[in-house]
Design a protein around this motif. Structure first.
Motif, PDB file in Angstrom:
ATOM      1  N   UNK A 166       0.801  -1.237   0.000  1.00 35.61           N
ATOM      2  CA  UNK A 166       0.000   0.000   0.000  1.00 35.61           C
ATOM      3  C   UNK A 166       0.828   1.279   0.000  1.00 35.61           C
ATOM      4  N   UNK A 167       1.907   1.300   0.806  1.00 34.14           N
ATOM      5  CA  UNK A 167       2.653   2.557   0.890  1.00 34.14           C
ATOM      6  C   UNK A 167       3.537   2.813  -0.321  1.00 34.14           C
ATOM      7  N   UNK A 168       3.634   1.841  -1.217  1.00 32.83           N
ATOM      8  CA  UNK A 168       4.489   2.017  -2.400  1.00 32.83           C
ATOM      9  C   UNK A 168       3.707   2.223  -3.702  1.00 32.83           C
ATOM     10  N   UNK A 169       2.564   1.544  -3.844  1.00 31.52           N
ATOM     11  CA  UNK A 169       1.831   1.575  -5.119  1.00 31.52           C
ATOM     12  C   UNK A 169       0.928   2.807  -5.194  1.00 31.52           C
ATOM     13  N   UNK A 175      -4.367  -0.352  -9.871  1.00 27.05           N
ATOM     14  CA  UNK A 175      -5.311  -0.791 -10.909  1.00 27.05           C
ATOM     15  C   UNK A 175      -4.672  -1.837 -11.833  1.00 27.05           C
ATOM     16  N   UNK A 176      -3.460  -1.559 -12.231  1.00 28.14           N
ATOM     17  CA  UNK A 176      -2.774  -2.485 -13.145  1.00 28.14           C
ATOM     18  C   UNK A 176      -2.461  -3.821 -12.452  1.00 28.14           C
ATOM     19  N   UNK A 177      -2.097  -3.749 -11.192  1.00 25.05           N
ATOM     20  CA  UNK A 177      -1.819  -4.990 -10.449  1.00 25.05           C
ATOM     21  C   UNK A 177      -3.099  -5.828 -10.352  1.00 25.05           C
ATOM     22  N   UNK A 178      -4.219  -5.154 -10.110  1.00 30.58           N
ATOM     23  CA  UNK A 178      -5.509  -5.848 -10.035  1.00 30.58           C
ATOM     24  C   UNK A 178      -5.852  -6.500 -11.363  1.00 30.58           C
ATOM     25  N   UNK A 265       9.079 -14.146 -11.070  1.00 29.29           N
ATOM     26  CA  UNK A 265       9.984 -13.417 -10.179  1.00 29.29           C
ATOM     27  C   UNK A 265       9.337 -12.162  -9.590  1.00 29.29           C
ATOM     28  N   UNK A 266       8.227 -11.742 -10.179  1.00 32.66           N
ATOM     29  CA  UNK A 266       7.492 -10.610  -9.607  1.00 32.66           C
ATOM     30  C   UNK A 266       7.117 -10.912  -8.151  1.00 32.66           C
ATOM     31  N   UNK A 267       6.821 -12.169  -7.874  1.00 28.51           N
ATOM     32  CA  UNK A 267       6.510 -12.554  -6.492  1.00 28.51           C
ATOM     33  C   UNK A 267       7.694 -12.250  -5.566  1.00 28.51           C
ATOM     34  N   UNK A 268       8.880 -12.684  -5.955  1.00 25.59           N
ATOM     35  CA  UNK A 268      10.054 -12.476  -5.090  1.00 25.59           C
ATOM     36  C   UNK A 268      10.432 -11.002  -5.008  1.00 25.59           C
ATOM     37  N   UNK A 282      10.861   0.040  -8.651  1.00 27.13           N
ATOM     38  CA  UNK A 282      10.916   0.185 -10.104  1.00 27.13           C
ATOM     39  C   UNK A 282      10.866  -1.163 -10.827  1.00 27.13           C
ATOM     40  N   UNK A 283      11.712  -2.138 -10.444  1.00 29.40           N
ATOM     41  CA  UNK A 283      11.598  -3.448 -11.108  1.00 29.40           C
ATOM     42  C   UNK A 283      10.206  -4.059 -10.978  1.00 29.40           C
ATOM     43  N   UNK A 284       9.561  -3.875  -9.843  1.00 32.91           N
ATOM     44  CA  UNK A 284       8.209  -4.417  -9.640  1.00 32.91           C
ATOM     45  C   UNK A 284       7.227  -3.734 -10.596  1.00 32.91           C
ATOM     46  N   UNK A 285       7.277  -2.416 -10.630  1.00 30.78           N
ATOM     47  CA  UNK A 285       6.342  -1.652 -11.475  1.00 30.78           C
ATOM     48  C   UNK A 285       6.566  -1.998 -12.950  1.00 30.78           C
ATOM     49  N   UNK A 286       7.813  -2.109 -13.350  1.00 37.25           N
ATOM     50  CA  UNK A 286       8.118  -2.430 -14.761  1.00 37.25           C
ATOM     51  C   UNK A 286       7.488  -3.755 -15.172  1.00 37.25           C
TER      52      UNK A 286
END
Ligand code: ADP
Length: 292
Positions: A166-169, A175-178, A265-268, A282-286
């Motif tokens: 929550x504090x990062x997204x 929305x995109x993660x959902x 790897x998005x999980x890790x 940044x790697x997560x968002x990408x």
């Protein structure tokens, strides 16, 4: 309370005590020690605060699950217990011969054998998951069983981590993660056969034994798609090419693996974001943006 002294006497005999305790470095979570005992035996000890006792319960269960496949060596676990102010895991001490010739080939083939082993004993009420929750590093890992791998990976892996971000997204990424969770079946497939996974397969979590044979340590096991383990070996690197040649020689490669790798790897990476902070954002968002 099951004290270290009791655990040592139960395993090595009445009157056996610790003669020498040498700190071992290299782990990322616990204090680790090589123990020399008064009868000349050796043992390996991991210790942490009392509140971390459940980590050692989970580590023992994971090691025991891997051992039961009869495919790759894991240390014998002597005891998981709590002592005066700390929790511990006491296990077989492995004297390493280092990475001798053929090590990587063996590691690849043994991992493939583990991925081919039966999984029925590890799950109930679904094909994917594990009979108990465990931990991925310091993160809690939910293992509620599902019949669908894609559903399991969405609900028990990505969604659990996304909820902690929550504090990062910002609202756009939320929305995109959902959307990604709702459309995972566009990118992933249901495996022909479920596999027992190591679950935390970075280069610090295997060893060579005294004969140069590969061993697994420190797993975060669950039953899933074998590609998730391979993807993690590529996240931080350190695995020789001959490991992949041997592994895929045994397992075959499902076309499109490279397109799924970052999603696994998005999980890790999201777990790292939640544990270690913003440098992983940044790697997560990408990755989330790439799979829209
Ligand atoms: P942590 O839980 O803190 O990550 P690890 O399980 O990775 O700790 O262990 C820390 C280090 O100790 C490893 O990198 C490895 O070199 C060594 N080690 C782990 N298990 C054993 C063992 N059973 N015998 C000897 N050395 C071990």
């Amino acid at each position: 309370m099951y004290s270290l002294a009791e655990a040592i006497e139960d395993k090595f005999g009445k009157g056996v005590t610790v003669e020498k305790k040498t700190a071992v470095h290299g782990g990322d979570a616990n204090d680790a020690y090589a123990l020399l005992l008064s009868d000349g035996s050796k043992a390996f000890l991991k210790a942490n605060s009392l509140s971390n006792a459940d980590f050692f319960r989970a580590e023992k269960e994971g090691i025991d699950a891997i051992r039961s496949t009869g495919t790759i060596r894991v240390p014998e676990i002597y005891a998981a217990g709590t002592d005066d102010g700390y929790s511990f895991l006491l296990m077989e001490h492995i004297g390493s011969a280092g990475k001798v010739r053929g090590f990587w080939d063996k590691l690849g083939r043994k991992l493939a054998a583990m991925h081919k082993a039966g999984t029925a004993d590890f799950v109930s009420g679904g094909k994917y998951g594990f009979n108990a929750d465990n931990y991925i590093g310091a993160g809690y890992q939910k293992n509620g069983c599902r019949d669908s791998w894609i559903k399991f990976f969405a609900e028990q892996r990505l969604e659990v981590q996304f909820k902690l971000t929550e504090r990062y997204f910002d609202s756009d990424i939320i929305k995109k993660a959902g959307k990604l969770l709702d459309t995972l079946d566009r990118f992933l497939y249901e495996p022909e056969k479920p596999s027992l996974l190591h679950g935390d397969l970075w280069a610090g979590n295997f060893m060579s034994d005294e004969n140069g044979n590969p061993m697994f340590i420190d797993p975060a096991v669950y039953v899933g798609c074998s590609e998730a383990d391979i993807a993690m070996t590529e996240l931080f690197g350190g695995f020789d090419r001959s490991f992949y040649t041997a592994y895929f020689d045994e397992m075959g490669k499902v076309p499109g693996y490279e397109d799924r790798r970052d999603l696994y790897n998005l999980y890790h990476l999201t777990n790292h974001l939640n544990l270690f902070g913003r440098s992983y954002l940044l790697p997560v968002v990408r990755i989330i943006e790439r799979y829209q």
